[in-house]
Design a protein around this motif. Structure first.
Motif, PDB file in Angstrom:
ATOM      1  N   GLU A   1       0.854  -1.180   0.000  1.00  0.00           N
ATOM      2  CA  GLU A   1       0.000   0.000   0.000  1.00  0.00           C
ATOM      3  C   GLU A   1       0.896   1.238   0.000  1.00  0.00           C
ATOM      4  N   ARG A   2       1.403   1.537  -1.157  1.00  0.00           N
ATOM      5  CA  ARG A   2       2.376   2.619  -1.315  1.00  0.00           C
ATOM      6  C   ARG A   2       1.996   3.470  -2.527  1.00  0.00           C
ATOM      7  N   PHE A   3       2.326   4.740  -2.466  1.00  0.00           N
ATOM      8  CA  PHE A   3       2.186   5.587  -3.651  1.00  0.00           C
ATOM      9  C   PHE A   3       3.362   6.549  -3.741  1.00  0.00           C
ATOM     10  N   GLU A   4       3.662   6.922  -4.957  1.00  0.00           N
ATOM     11  CA  GLU A   4       4.579   8.024  -5.229  1.00  0.00           C
ATOM     12  C   GLU A   4       3.826   9.029  -6.090  1.00  0.00           C
ATOM     13  N   LEU A   5       3.988  10.293  -5.766  1.00  0.00           N
ATOM     14  CA  LEU A   5       3.391  11.345  -6.584  1.00  0.00           C
ATOM     15  C   LEU A   5       4.446  11.882  -7.531  1.00  0.00           C
ATOM     16  N   PHE A   6       4.123  11.882  -8.819  1.00  0.00           N
ATOM     17  CA  PHE A   6       5.020  12.424  -9.833  1.00  0.00           C
ATOM     18  C   PHE A   6       4.402  13.678 -10.441  1.00  0.00           C
ATOM     19  N   VAL A   7       5.246  14.702 -10.591  1.00  0.00           N
ATOM     20  CA  VAL A   7       4.847  15.946 -11.238  1.00  0.00           C
ATOM     21  C   VAL A   7       5.944  16.324 -12.215  1.00  0.00           C
ATOM     22  N   ASN A   8       5.576  16.675 -13.407  1.00  0.00           N
ATOM     23  CA  ASN A   8       6.549  17.009 -14.440  1.00  0.00           C
ATOM     24  C   ASN A   8       7.559  15.873 -14.624  1.00  0.00           C
ATOM     25  N   LYS A   9       7.065  14.637 -14.512  1.00  0.00           N
ATOM     26  CA  LYS A   9       7.849  13.417 -14.751  1.00  0.00           C
ATOM     27  C   LYS A   9       8.883  13.130 -13.672  1.00  0.00           C
ATOM     28  N   HIS A  10       8.816  13.840 -12.536  1.00  0.00           N
ATOM     29  CA  HIS A  10       9.761  13.616 -11.447  1.00  0.00           C
ATOM     30  C   HIS A  10       9.016  13.315 -10.154  1.00  0.00           C
ATOM     31  N   GLU A  11       9.609  12.437  -9.343  1.00  0.00           N
ATOM     32  CA  GLU A  11       9.006  12.102  -8.050  1.00  0.00           C
ATOM     33  C   GLU A  11       9.008  13.323  -7.135  1.00  0.00           C
ATOM     34  N   LEU A  12       7.878  13.574  -6.496  1.00  0.00           N
ATOM     35  CA  LEU A  12       7.773  14.662  -5.533  1.00  0.00           C
ATOM     36  C   LEU A  12       7.436  14.146  -4.138  1.00  0.00           C
ATOM     37  N   VAL A  13       6.585  13.114  -4.058  1.00  0.00           N
ATOM     38  CA  VAL A  13       6.139  12.580  -2.766  1.00  0.00           C
ATOM     39  C   VAL A  13       6.257  11.064  -2.791  1.00  0.00           C
ATOM     40  N   ASN A  14       6.639  10.491  -1.642  1.00  0.00           N
ATOM     41  CA  ASN A  14       6.662   9.043  -1.446  1.00  0.00           C
ATOM     42  C   ASN A  14       5.932   8.755  -0.139  1.00  0.00           C
ATOM     43  N   ALA A  15       4.986   7.819  -0.154  1.00  0.00           N
ATOM     44  CA  ALA A  15       4.193   7.564   1.049  1.00  0.00           C
ATOM     45  C   ALA A  15       3.647   6.150   1.014  1.00  0.00           C
ATOM     46  N   TYR A  16       3.301   5.642   2.205  1.00  0.00           N
ATOM     47  CA  TYR A  16       2.724   4.306   2.273  1.00  0.00           C
ATOM     48  C   TYR A  16       2.101   4.039   3.630  1.00  0.00           C
ATOM     49  N   THR A  17       1.219   3.031   3.631  1.00  0.00           N
ATOM     50  CA  THR A  17       0.772   2.455   4.890  1.00  0.00           C
ATOM     51  C   THR A  17       1.970   1.729   5.480  1.00  0.00           C
ATOM     52  N   GLU A  18       2.292   2.040   6.734  1.00  0.00           N
ATOM     53  CA  GLU A  18       3.538   1.542   7.321  1.00  0.00           C
ATOM     54  C   GLU A  18       3.423   0.090   7.782  1.00  0.00           C
ATOM     55  N   LEU A  19       4.477  -0.665   7.513  1.00  0.00           N
ATOM     56  CA  LEU A  19       4.599  -2.006   8.081  1.00  0.00           C
ATOM     57  C   LEU A  19       4.760  -1.870   9.592  1.00  0.00           C
ATOM     58  N   ASN A  20       3.941  -2.591  10.371  1.00  0.00           N
ATOM     59  CA  ASN A  20       4.068  -2.510  11.834  1.00  0.00           C
ATOM     60  C   ASN A  20       4.251  -3.862  12.497  1.00  0.00           C
ATOM     61  N   ASN A  21       4.557  -4.875  11.685  1.00  0.00           N
ATOM     62  CA  ASN A  21       4.854  -6.215  12.214  1.00  0.00           C
ATOM     63  C   ASN A  21       6.366  -6.341  12.367  1.00  0.00           C
TER      64      ASN A  21
END
Length: 553
Positions: free
Chosen positions: A447-467
């Motif tokens: 459960e992860r996403f990266e936001l790309f703007v103008n073909k470059h990564e701007l944001v990296n995020a995810y539901t965190e592993l907690n095990n």
């Protein structure tokens, strides 16, 4: 003297200042108001009006000096708040010989003036000088614009001029196109090394750099209003974790311990969720011992936040709200102009109007490439398949050829290239995301996403592993990749795993590069444009530029 060779000018200026009866470096000058306050207080004066009974004191740098006969001198004084005209005539000057006083003041000098507020006959707010004092002389000739030079780098190509108003073409603001090639001081090496000079002669640069301050203030306010607590984590650590990157290593003599500059604050911030915080964030510097290019600097600013009892769906919504609101606040609208293909080509319009497009990584690759990826991406067969696919498609991946790196190259080639407007690439394979939680309904994905703007990564995020058990297993796999030659693979951090064993609540984490965001807002094609002190290779010597803004040989 102004027409002399720069070295000769410097030597002559030193000799001239040494002959003065008192030091030209003033101990103190008390200003009574800022330029902004001055303009606000006296903007209502009529043309030709002068307040003879009111005396104010201002200070600034002389950016232009113009004499009208032998008894009248006009100065353009500049400070952080802009420009004010100073008018000095022989009848009003108190103390000293008029000609001698003004002969010692050159373009670039910092001066203090005391006098009467007034409006010139042509309607320009001015200060009519009673006293002018040299506070700090400039020993060099400042670069100045010639016939075809402008001090503001607003882009004046046919496309930009077609949608910019006359006022917009005169003054740049965030979100609008600009063109540093039109600056007075243009040579990048000199501009980035002598940033103070860059700001002095290219006034627009100050507003570009201040855009980062505006963006960070908005982000802080956004998170504070949602109950997040700002914290500071350690820059020096015994292990560099939280990201796949090569750290800077150093040694602490007193404790006889090898240490690393942090590459990300993630692991320490998540420990605060274990401690009971529901939401924490940090805006600070990260350090990665990697290459420098147009979008990478070894020292850069990020914002990371972690939210308990949230998942990546919540963070996608927050991302849309945060970025669309930030762009609207700073630029006045949802679109920004950006010269993606260089300042010689028309700019593209990047639209931050929510919602943002979502692209599933695996399905998106398969649809775009017309292939079917192996189901078990952690297998040796998958690695061989990706090697052959990259080779057949002409997609180069530098060794080591791990599955994660091969996938990343294909995504960059086929998916990221479609992301001009903001777009989420979501649901990354588990093998690419050692800290993200497995997808609740899609085996092998996270459960992860990266936001790309103008073909470059701007944001990296995810539901965190907690095990903690699964986290240790993933760290072990990363350790195998590191032993196989991938020095950007994560290290095993037992302290973090131990904290997880106390119970890390369900949570989601988010990180964004502030510098890349500011690049988009300011139409900057080089990350050095938005950094006050960018990393530069050591020079042989950086000579002062001449009047045309080019360094002397």
């Amino acid at each position: 003297m102004e027409e002399l060779d720069p070295t000769q000018y410097y030597n002559n200026r030193l000799a001239s200042l040494a002959s003065l009866p008192t030091s030209p470096y003033s101990q103190m000058f008390r200003v009574s108001m800022t330029f902004d306050h001055y303009r606000e207080k006296f903007k209502g004066l009529s043309n030709g009006e002068r307040l003879a009974e009111t005396t104010v004191s201002l200070a600034g740098r002389v950016m232009s000096k113009r004499a009208s006969g032998s008894k009248l001198v006009f100065y353009s004084l500049e400070s952080a708040e802009g420009t004010i005209q100073a008018v000095s005539d022989a009848r009003s000057l108190v103390g000293g010989n008029f000609a001698a006083v003004h002969a010692n003041i050159k373009r670039g000098d910092v001066v203090g003036v005391s006098g009467n507020p007034g409006m010139s006959n042509r309607g320009e707010l001015s200060i009519f000088v009673k006293e002018i004092i040299l506070l700090a002389p400039c020993l060099y000739m400042l670069p100045k614009g010639g016939k075809n030079r402008v001090s503001k780098g607003v882009c004046h190509c046919a496309v930009c001029s077609s949608f910019l108003t006359q006022d917009e073409q005169a003054t740049w603001r965030p979100g609008k196109p600009r063109n540093p090639n039109a600056y007075v001081l243009k040579e990048q090496e000199t501009r980035y090394r002598l940033r103070f000079l860059d700001i002095i002669v290219n006034p627009e640069v100050k507003f570009v750099l201040e855009t980062a301050h505006s963006a960070v203030n908005y982000i802080r306010s956004f998170l504070d209003q949602r109950g997040f607590r700002e914290v500071e984590t350690a820059i020096l650590n015994s292990k560099a974790g939280g990201a796949a990157a090569r750290p800077f290593n150093t040694h602490h003599d007193a404790s006889e311990m090898d240490m690393s500059l942090r590459i990300a604050p993630e692991l320490q911030l998540k420990q605060l969720l274990v401690a009971g915080y529901n939401g924490v964030y940090e805006v600070d510097k990260q350090f990665r011992n990697e290459g420098m290019d147009l979008t990478h600097n070894p020292e850069f600013t990020t914002c990371e936040f972690y939210s308990a009892y949230s998942d990546y769906h919540d963070l996608m919504t927050m991302t849309e709200e945060l970025l669309s609101g930030l762009v609207k606040k700073i630029t006045g609208g949802y679109t920004v102009s950006y010269h993606s293909n260089g300042y010689d080509s028309p700019p593209v319009e990047i639209d931050f109007t929510p919602p943002f497009r979502r692209i599933e990584m695996v399905n998106g690759l398969e649809d775009t490439m017309g292939i079917e990826l192996p189901k078990d991406l952690a297998s040796e067969e998958a690695n061989e398949f990706l090697k052959k696919t990259c080779e057949a498609r002409g997609v180069y991946c530098a060794p080591p050829l791990t599955t994660s790196r091969l996938l990343d190259k294909l995504v960059g080639h086929y998916l990221e290239e479609t992301c001009v407007n903001p777009a989420f690439i979501i649901d990354h394979p588990l093998i690419m995301s050692p800290l993200a939680k497995q997808h609740r309904s899609k085996p092998g994905l996270t459960e992860r996403f990266e936001l790309f703007v103008n073909k470059h990564e701007l944001v990296n995020a995810y539901t965190e592993l907690n095990n903690p058990v699964e986290q240790r297993d993933r760290f072990v796999q990363q350790l195998k990749d590191r032993q196989g030659g991938d020095d950007e693979a994560m290290v095993l951090d037992e302290d973090f795993v131990k904290a997880m064993e106390y119970g890390l609540p369900p949570c989601a984490g988010w990180g964004m590069g502030i510098d890349r965001l500011v690049m988009l807002l300011t139409d900057s094609l080089n990350i050095k444009e938005v950094l006050l002190c960018p990393a530069m290779k050591p020079p042989e010597a950086v000579p002062p530029p001449n009047e045309k803004g080019t360094p002397q040989a």
